[in-house]
Design a protein around this motif. Structure first.
Motif, PDB file in Angstrom:
ATOM      1  N   VAL A  32      36.840 -48.395  32.084  1.00 48.58           N
ATOM      2  CA  VAL A  32      35.527 -48.527  32.818  1.00 48.58           C
ATOM      3  C   VAL A  32      34.463 -49.682  31.334  1.00 48.58           C
ATOM      4  CG1 VAL A  32      35.286 -46.556  34.492  1.00 48.58           C
ATOM      5  CG2 VAL A  32      35.145 -46.166  32.042  1.00 48.58           C
ATOM      6  N   ARG A  33      33.898 -49.663  31.971  1.00 49.83           N
ATOM      7  CA  ARG A  33      32.740 -50.032  30.560  1.00 49.83           C
ATOM      8  C   ARG A  33      31.635 -49.905  30.664  1.00 49.83           C
ATOM      9  NH1 ARG A  33      34.620 -56.548  31.500  1.00 49.83           N
ATOM     10  NH2 ARG A  33      33.108 -57.334  33.425  1.00 49.83           N
ATOM     11  N   LEU A  34      30.364 -49.990  30.546  1.00 45.78           N
ATOM     12  CA  LEU A  34      29.075 -49.417  29.819  1.00 45.78           C
ATOM     13  C   LEU A  34      28.649 -50.904  30.824  1.00 45.78           C
ATOM     14  CD1 LEU A  34      27.777 -47.449  27.231  1.00 45.78           C
ATOM     15  CD2 LEU A  34      28.430 -46.726  29.043  1.00 45.78           C
ATOM     16  N   SER A  35      27.476 -50.946  31.578  1.00 47.44           N
ATOM     17  CA  SER A  35      26.877 -52.241  31.627  1.00 47.44           C
ATOM     18  C   SER A  35      26.032 -52.731  30.616  1.00 47.44           C
ATOM     19  CB  SER A  35      25.804 -51.940  32.934  1.00 47.44           C
ATOM     20  OG  SER A  35      24.551 -53.272  32.661  1.00 47.44           O
ATOM     21  N   LEU A  36      25.888 -53.733  30.641  1.00 46.71           N
ATOM     22  CA  LEU A  36      25.175 -54.682  29.489  1.00 46.71           C
ATOM     23  C   LEU A  36      23.879 -53.803  29.082  1.00 46.71           C
ATOM     24  CD1 LEU A  36      26.373 -58.495  29.575  1.00 46.71           C
ATOM     25  CD2 LEU A  36      27.346 -57.101  28.005  1.00 46.71           C
ATOM     26  N   LYS A  37      23.034 -53.615  29.617  1.00 51.77           N
ATOM     27  CA  LYS A  37      21.895 -52.640  29.578  1.00 51.77           C
ATOM     28  C   LYS A  37      21.866 -51.153  30.056  1.00 51.77           C
ATOM     29  CE  LYS A  37      20.401 -56.858  33.617  1.00 51.77           C
ATOM     30  NZ  LYS A  37      19.401 -56.882  34.381  1.00 51.77           N
ATOM     31  N   SER A  38      23.471 -51.272  29.182  1.00 50.75           N
ATOM     32  CA  SER A  38      23.141 -49.685  29.045  1.00 50.75           C
ATOM     33  C   SER A  38      23.485 -48.983  27.964  1.00 50.75           C
ATOM     34  CB  SER A  38      24.382 -49.095  29.844  1.00 50.75           C
ATOM     35  OG  SER A  38      24.214 -49.013  31.606  1.00 50.75           O
ATOM     36  N   LEU A  39      21.970 -47.799  27.465  1.00 53.98           N
ATOM     37  CA  LEU A  39      22.206 -47.434  25.818  1.00 53.98           C
ATOM     38  C   LEU A  39      23.279 -46.048  26.321  1.00 53.98           C
ATOM     39  CD1 LEU A  39      18.620 -48.646  24.995  1.00 53.98           C
ATOM     40  CD2 LEU A  39      20.988 -49.399  24.391  1.00 53.98           C
ATOM     41  N   MET A  40      24.184 -45.926  25.287  1.00 54.90           N
ATOM     42  CA  MET A  40      24.523 -44.575  25.523  1.00 54.90           C
ATOM     43  C   MET A  40      24.785 -43.823  24.124  1.00 54.90           C
ATOM     44  SD  MET A  40      28.584 -43.347  27.502  1.00 54.90           S
ATOM     45  CE  MET A  40      28.633 -41.688  26.998  1.00 54.90           C
ATOM     46  N   LEU A  41      24.652 -42.641  23.800  1.00 52.30           N
ATOM     47  CA  LEU A  41      24.276 -41.792  22.676  1.00 52.30           C
ATOM     48  C   LEU A  41      25.103 -40.737  22.600  1.00 52.30           C
ATOM     49  CD1 LEU A  41      21.083 -43.264  20.371  1.00 52.30           C
ATOM     50  CD2 LEU A  41      23.560 -44.565  20.065  1.00 52.30           C
ATOM     51  N   PHE A  42      25.301 -39.825  21.924  1.00 53.12           N
ATOM     52  CA  PHE A  42      25.224 -37.942  21.864  1.00 53.12           C
ATOM     53  C   PHE A  42      25.307 -37.487  20.653  1.00 53.12           C
ATOM     54  CE2 PHE A  42      29.440 -40.705  19.552  1.00 53.12           C
ATOM     55  CZ  PHE A  42      29.747 -39.518  18.676  1.00 53.12           C
ATOM     56  N   HIS A  43      25.426 -36.732  20.432  1.00 52.56           N
ATOM     57  CA  HIS A  43      24.746 -35.775  19.664  1.00 52.56           C
ATOM     58  C   HIS A  43      25.260 -33.511  19.495  1.00 52.56           C
ATOM     59  CE1 HIS A  43      22.920 -32.989  16.195  1.00 52.56           C
ATOM     60  NE2 HIS A  43      22.412 -32.498  16.713  1.00 52.56           N
ATOM     61  N   GLY A  44      26.617 -33.618  18.709  1.00 52.37           N
ATOM     62  CA  GLY A  44      26.780 -32.408  19.702  1.00 52.37           C
ATOM     63  C   GLY A  44      27.164 -32.282  20.819  1.00 52.37           C
ATOM     64  N   PRO A  45      27.729 -31.463  21.918  1.00 52.60           N
ATOM     65  CA  PRO A  45      27.699 -31.738  22.976  1.00 52.60           C
ATOM     66  C   PRO A  45      26.564 -32.655  24.001  1.00 52.60           C
ATOM     67  CG  PRO A  45      26.441 -29.452  22.802  1.00 52.60           C
ATOM     68  CD  PRO A  45      26.601 -30.374  21.083  1.00 52.60           C
ATOM     69  N   SER A  46      25.568 -32.960  23.271  1.00 50.09           N
ATOM     70  CA  SER A  46      24.790 -33.421  24.620  1.00 50.09           C
ATOM     71  C   SER A  46      25.148 -35.374  25.229  1.00 50.09           C
ATOM     72  CB  SER A  46      23.719 -33.428  24.274  1.00 50.09           C
ATOM     73  OG  SER A  46      23.237 -32.350  24.770  1.00 50.09           O
ATOM     74  N   VAL A  47      25.158 -35.912  26.252  1.00 50.84           N
ATOM     75  CA  VAL A  47      25.243 -37.024  25.417  1.00 50.84           C
ATOM     76  C   VAL A  47      23.839 -37.967  26.774  1.00 50.84           C
ATOM     77  CG1 VAL A  47      26.429 -38.741  27.245  1.00 50.84           C
ATOM     78  CG2 VAL A  47      27.783 -36.924  26.137  1.00 50.84           C
ATOM     79  N   PHE A  48      23.592 -38.732  26.087  1.00 50.15           N
ATOM     80  CA  PHE A  48      23.055 -39.445  26.438  1.00 50.15           C
ATOM     81  C   PHE A  48      22.441 -40.812  26.720  1.00 50.15           C
ATOM     82  CE2 PHE A  48      21.717 -36.878  22.740  1.00 50.15           C
ATOM     83  CZ  PHE A  48      20.766 -35.153  23.474  1.00 50.15           C
ATOM     84  N   ILE A  49      22.242 -40.570  28.316  1.00 48.68           N
ATOM     85  CA  ILE A  49      23.221 -42.276  28.633  1.00 48.68           C
ATOM     86  C   ILE A  49      20.796 -43.038  29.585  1.00 48.68           C
ATOM     87  CG2 ILE A  49      23.959 -41.251  30.642  1.00 48.68           C
ATOM     88  CD1 ILE A  49      25.845 -43.955  30.439  1.00 48.68           C
ATOM     89  N   ASN A  50      20.952 -44.044  28.929  1.00 45.99           N
ATOM     90  CA  ASN A  50      19.675 -44.391  29.805  1.00 45.99           C
ATOM     91  C   ASN A  50      18.769 -43.412  29.836  1.00 45.99           C
ATOM     92  OD1 ASN A  50      21.143 -46.785  29.740  1.00 45.99           O
ATOM     93  ND2 ASN A  50      22.160 -46.630  31.703  1.00 45.99           N
TER      94      ASN A  50
END
Length: 379
Positions: A305-323
Motif C-alpha cells: 500500500v502507499r499513502l495518497s500524495l495528499k496524505s500527511l502522516m506522523l507518529f509519536h510514541g503509541p499514537s499515529v496521526f494522519i490527516n
C-alpha cells in the motif's frame, strides 16, 4: 545522492553548520536532474481548483498578483511585463514532485511543507524579499541569477501586494543552472531573476509563528478540555458601586481559570493533529468502486500500500496521526505504521495481522491510502 545534494556535506554536518544559520550554494547538487513538468504543464496545474497558484506581474515598477485558478486569458497581454507563475503543493498532485520532496527527508516531515514550482521568462521574478521559513531552491530548466543579503533592513514597499523589500543590497551572487541548489535560512533576503525561460523548485519548510501555535493550541484545548463547576458567590456583600467589577470576583474567576492545565501528552496530541491537518483547499477522493475487505487484503498482501500524495502522516510514541486525526495503536502494529509514515509506502505484508489491514482498509475507503497498480510483466 544526499552527499552530492548538500555539496559533499553529510546531513549531520549540514544541520550543524548551515541549517537556520547560513546560506549554502551547491553547484550541480543534482547533476542529472530532470524537470518534473514542463511550463505548459505548470500552467495547466494553475487552472485546477485543488492547487494554489499565483501570477505575479511587474510592469514599470508596479506589482500585481492574480490568484488561481488561472485561465489562458490570464497570460495574455503580458508582453513588455516581467512576470512569474508560482504553483504551490506540486508534491500533492504529481508523484514526481513527491519523490523530489522526499529527497530532503533528512529534515523531519514535521517541518516539511510543500514543493512550489515557479516559471518565469527572461526578466521575470517576484522582487527582492525574504521568507520566514527555510527553503531550498533547486534550478531546473533555464538559468536564474540569485542575489542574496544578510541585511537587517527589512522595510517593505508600502502598498505592494507582495512583501517586497524597499532597499536591497546584494552581498553574494550566483547564476544557477539545471541541478544547482541554493539553501537559505529564514529571513535571509534574496532576489532571483530569470535569465531565460526557467523553472525553479522551492522546497519549503513549515515555521509556524508563536502566535499561530498558541491560537491553534487554545482552539484544541477548547475542544478537548472539560472543566467542572461554575461561578459561585455565597459570600456576596453589598457594594457601593453596582457597575464595579470588584477584587473578590476577579479572585474567584482567576481561581477558576487555574483549571486550564496541560501536559506533554496533550501537546504531542495537538502537534500530531495540527501538523497533519490538510490545507483547506485539499480534498480526498475515495475510490469510486472500492474493493471489499477480503479483496483489499489479498491485493495489499501482493502489492503493498502507499499513502495518497495528499496524505500527511506522523507518529509519536503509541499514537499515529494522519490527516488531522489521531489513532492510538497496539505495540504489535506500531512497527508497521511507523514504516508507512517514514517511507509513505508499505510492502511485505504477508505476515501482517488482520488488525493492521482493518486500519489500512478504513484509510483506503477514505481516499487516504492507495493500492499500487499491478506491475506489468515483460516477456
Amino acid at each position: 545522492m544526499i552527499d552530492r545534494l548538500l555539496g559533499f556535506l553529510t546531513p549531520r554536518q549540514f544541520l550543524a553548520r548551515y541549517w537556520q544559520k547560513a546560506p549554502l550554494f551547491v553547484p550541480q547538487a543534482l547533476p542529472e536532474f530532470r524537470d518534473v513538468l514542463t511550463p505548459a504543464e505548470l500552467k495547466a496545474l494553475a487552472a485546477r481548483e485543488d492547487v494554489q497558484a499565483r501570477l505575479v506581474v511587474e510592469r514599470d515598477g508596479v506589482w500585481s498578483v492574480r490568484h488561481g485558478p488561472l485561465s489562458a486569458g490570464d497570460f495574455r497581454g503580458l508582453k513588455g511585463a516581467r512576470w512569474s507563475l508560482l504553483v504551490q503543493g506540486v508534491d500533492q498532485v504529481l508523484p514526481e514532485g513527491k519523490a523530489l520532496l522526499q529527497a530532503f527527508s533528512f529534515i523531519p516531515y514535521a517541518r516539511l511543507d510543500d514543493l512550489m514550482v515557479s516559471f518565469a521568462p527572461a526578466g521575470g521574478g517576484v522582487g527582492p524579499h525574504f521568507d520566514s521559513y527555510d527553503v531550498f531552491l533547486l534550478q531546473g530548466l533555464g538559468h536564474k541569477r540569485w542575489q542574496i543579503s544578510g541585511q537587517r533592513d527589512r522595510r517593505l514597499v508600502q502598498g505592494a501586494p507582495l512583501r517586497i523589500l524597499e532597499r536591497f543590497r546584494a552581498e553574494q551572487e550566483w547564476t544557477a543552472g539545471s541541478g544547482d541548489l541554493l539553501y537559505l535560512p529564514p529571513k535571509y533576503a534574496h532576489y532571483g531573476v530569470a535569465l531565460d525561460d526557467c523553472l525553479t523548485y522551492s522546497i519549503g519548510f513549515r515555521a509556524p509563528s508563536a502566535q499561530e501555535l498558541v491560537t491553534q493550541f487554545l482552539a484544541y484545548l477548547e475542544e478537548n478540555l472539560q472543566v467542572t463547576g461554575m461561578y459561585e458567590d455565597p459570600d456576596l456583600r453589598l457594594k457601593r458601586h453596582p457597575a464595579e467589577i470588584d477584587g473578590a470576583m476577579l479572585d474567584k474567576v482567576a481561581h477558576l481559570l487555574e483549571a486550564i492545565r496541560w501536559n506533554r501528552a496533550q501537546v504531542a496530541d495537538f502537534l500530531g493533529r495540527y501538523l497533519t491537518e490538510p490545507k483547506p483547499h485539499l480534498f480526498f477522493e475515495p475510490p469510486s468502486r472500492p474493493l471489499g475487505f477480503g479483496a483489499f487484503v489479498r491485493v495489499a498482501r501482493t502489492r503493498g500500500v502507499r499513502l495518497s500524495l495528499k496524505s500527511l502522516m506522523l507518529f509519536h510514541g503509541p499514537s499515529v496521526f494522519i490527516n488531522g486525526e489521531a489513532l492510538r495503536v497496539a505495540s504489535g502494529l506500531r512497527g508497521w505504521l511507523t514504516r508507512l509514515a517514514d517511507g509513505r509506502e508499505l510492502a511485505g505484508l504477508n505476515a501482517a495481522p488482520r488488525e493492521l489491514f482493518e486500519i489500512l482498509y478504513e484509510w483506503y475507503r477514505a481516499g487516504w491510502l492507495e493500492l499500487p497498480a499491478a506491475r506489468r510483466s515483460h516477456g
